[in-house]
Design a protein around this motif. Structure first.
Motif, PDB file in Angstrom:
ATOM      1  N   SER A 279      29.702  38.617  20.105  1.00 54.63           N
ATOM      2  CA  SER A 279      29.959  37.399  19.731  1.00 54.63           C
ATOM      3  C   SER A 279      31.262  36.464  20.587  1.00 54.63           C
ATOM      4  O   SER A 279      31.778  37.538  21.187  1.00 54.63           O
ATOM      5  N   GLU A 280      31.291  35.563  20.466  1.00 49.50           N
ATOM      6  CA  GLU A 280      32.132  34.724  21.224  1.00 49.50           C
ATOM      7  C   GLU A 280      33.505  35.119  20.902  1.00 49.50           C
ATOM      8  O   GLU A 280      33.819  35.290  19.941  1.00 49.50           O
ATOM      9  N   CYS A 281      34.363  35.587  21.915  1.00 51.37           N
ATOM     10  CA  CYS A 281      35.644  35.701  21.906  1.00 51.37           C
ATOM     11  C   CYS A 281      36.401  35.663  23.211  1.00 51.37           C
ATOM     12  O   CYS A 281      35.763  35.638  24.180  1.00 51.37           O
ATOM     13  N   SER A 305      37.760  33.350  27.304  1.00 50.37           N
ATOM     14  CA  SER A 305      36.650  33.432  26.395  1.00 50.37           C
ATOM     15  C   SER A 305      35.327  33.522  27.075  1.00 50.37           C
ATOM     16  O   SER A 305      35.043  32.788  27.900  1.00 50.37           O
ATOM     17  N   GLU A 307      30.800  33.903  26.232  1.00 47.76           N
ATOM     18  CA  GLU A 307      29.899  34.053  25.141  1.00 47.76           C
ATOM     19  C   GLU A 307      29.197  35.514  24.898  1.00 47.76           C
ATOM     20  O   GLU A 307      29.430  36.406  25.738  1.00 47.76           O
TER      21      GLU A 307
END
Length: 342
Positions: A279-281, A305, A307
């Protein structure tokens, strides 16, 4: 106000600590996350580096106060009936920013609404609100049952205890440095030459065991048998290199609880690190290496960050010359791997 019910629960979570590339320390925090509609609430808030108020290092009386607040048995600490849902993992001060929500009763039900990022006593919901989060309506019986279990010592959802790690080996200087680094970030660490004769109750207190590289296979097997006989769930790992930040990363990887992960894969070789993200992070990647004089060097190679998916990150030749390792981290996961040689 929402009329649709969603399940409420609690699950173990972790904010990963470590020794960062610039030499600063990041505190390890174990806590319970709020599970809303089957998913940890923290994962819905993008890449937020924060912990809930239900932490492992909180005093029993303070924990009881937090629980009673969430049950609305005490007054809200913030204006507008607001409670801190997630706060700064280093100091927990409101000035660092916190996710707050208004909690209220509606008959027997509990409702969480108006989530906002708050840095002072009066939040701006329009400007800083999490408009896609909530409101959530919880059945009172289920909500109370999950939280009230924390007030009894044998509850099914006790707050995780602070982690303890056992270090086994003969290189006293290196293990002492590792123990000091672990204690600095909030992980208890003890050093021993042999754990085989220890009591089963003592062995079960450890969540991870680190074998020094001088520990032979026969000794490792004996320790594994002792922990298995004690019905311990400790994760046993072998030190990759005499580099303290890499060893700390190995410990953090071993301590990771079995729940949702943002960072799910890491390999390195052929001039690149390959990172898989669920997950996005925000992902930070650091390369560590030993030079010909066995001196350790660290190079930060990525911090951004990303995707969901697989990402290939170039590794400069100077960063992975000789014996080298890559550490990738998000706020809740640390992975470490040797750099494969052609």
């Amino acid at each position: 106000m929402t009329s649709e019910y969603v399940p409420f629960g609690l699950a173990p979570a972790m904010r990963a600590g470590g020794v960062l590339a610039d030499g600063t320390y990041q505190t390890h925090r174990d806590f319970l996350d709020f599970v809303v509609d089957g998913r940890p609430l923290l994962t819905r808030l993008a890449d937020l580096d924060a912990v809930s108020p239900l932490t492992a290092d909180i005093e029993p009386s303070a924990l009881a106060e937090q629980v009673r607040g969430l049950l609305l048995e005490t007054d809200a600490p913030l204006e507008g009936g607001r409670f801190v849902i997630y706060g700064c993992p280093e100091c927990e001060g409101l000035e660092c920013g916190a996710v707050t929500a208004a909690i209220e009763r509606d008959g027997a039900d509990f409702v969480w609404r108006d989530f906002v990022w708050q840095t002072d006593r009066s939040p701006d919901v329009d400007l800083n609100g999490y408009h896609g989060i909530g409101p959530y309506r919880f059945r009172g019986e289920q909500y109370r049952a999950a939280l009230e279990r924390l007030l009894v010592t044998d509850g099914a959802h006790e707050v995780p205890t602070g982690p303890r790690v056992l270090l086994i080996g003969q290189r006293a200087a290196l293990l002492a440095k590792l123990a000091a680094a672990l204690r600095r970030i909030g992980i208890g660490a003890e050093i021993t030459l042999d754990a085989v004769g220890a009591l089963a109750e003592e062995l079960r207190k450890y969540r991870a065991v680190v074998f020094g590289r001088t520990v032979g296979q026969e000794e490792r097997d004996a320790v594994r048998d002792a922990f298995a006989a004690a019905r311990s769930r400790a994760v046993l790992v072998t030190a990759l290199a005499p580099i303290v930040p890499v060893l700390v990363a190995q410990v953090e990887q071993a301590l990771r609880p079995p729940c949702d992960r943002r960072l799910v894969g890491l390999t390195a070789g052929g001039g690149e690190a390959v990172v898989e993200v669920a997950s996005e992070c925000r992902v930070r990647v650091v390369a560590h290496r030993l030079d010909r004089l066995s001196r350790a060097h660290a190079h930060e190679v990525f911090d951004a960050s990303v995707e969901p998916g697989i990402h290939r990150i170039p590794l400069a030749a100077r960063a992975v010359r000789g014996q080298s390792f890559v550490v990738a981290r998000t706020s809740d996961v640390v992975l470490v791997t040797p750099v494969a040689r052609r």
